[in-house]
Design a protein around this motif. Sequence first.
Motif: not given
Length: 181
Positions: A120-136
Amino acid sequence: MAAAPRVSAPEKRAPIDLQELIDSHGGRLLRSACLLCGNATEAQDLVQETFVQALKSAHRFRGDSAVYTWLHGILLNLCRRSYRKGRRLVYDEERVVEASVQPSPADGMDQNFYATRLAAALQALSREHREVIVLRYYENMKIEEIARQTGVSKGTVKSRLHYAVLCLERLIPREMNLFVS
């Protein structure tokens, strides 16, 4: 008169074995897609489309990166396109938890709770922020790799990671927050 330079024939590549690609990279791509889009059904569609696009564009793969990195780039572009089209479906917590976390019987309820909160927290992030969190943090990519994958500078990646982590610190309860120092 000088002889014309010899031009070699294009190197022939082995045909792509789709089943081998799916077996070796499908699960990891699905997990990443679930985290990026927040819906297991949409994630499955995106991964399937990733493999279709990979087959169509296999002749353009130069081998400059690992096959998984190339596939993930295709997936990332498809996720972005889906997001831009506004084709987002209703968030389905149970399916995301099933796809991203397999709890053990002893601590299944705790892991299920934490996975749901994190998703739920990940989905609350903007697309750009979610992308870098997932990739990192999920794909274990380095800053330089993330910059290449997303098409932005290293500084932008660092900035997005910084602000994404700050946002996650606010969204995730303190007792389960790995981002709090």
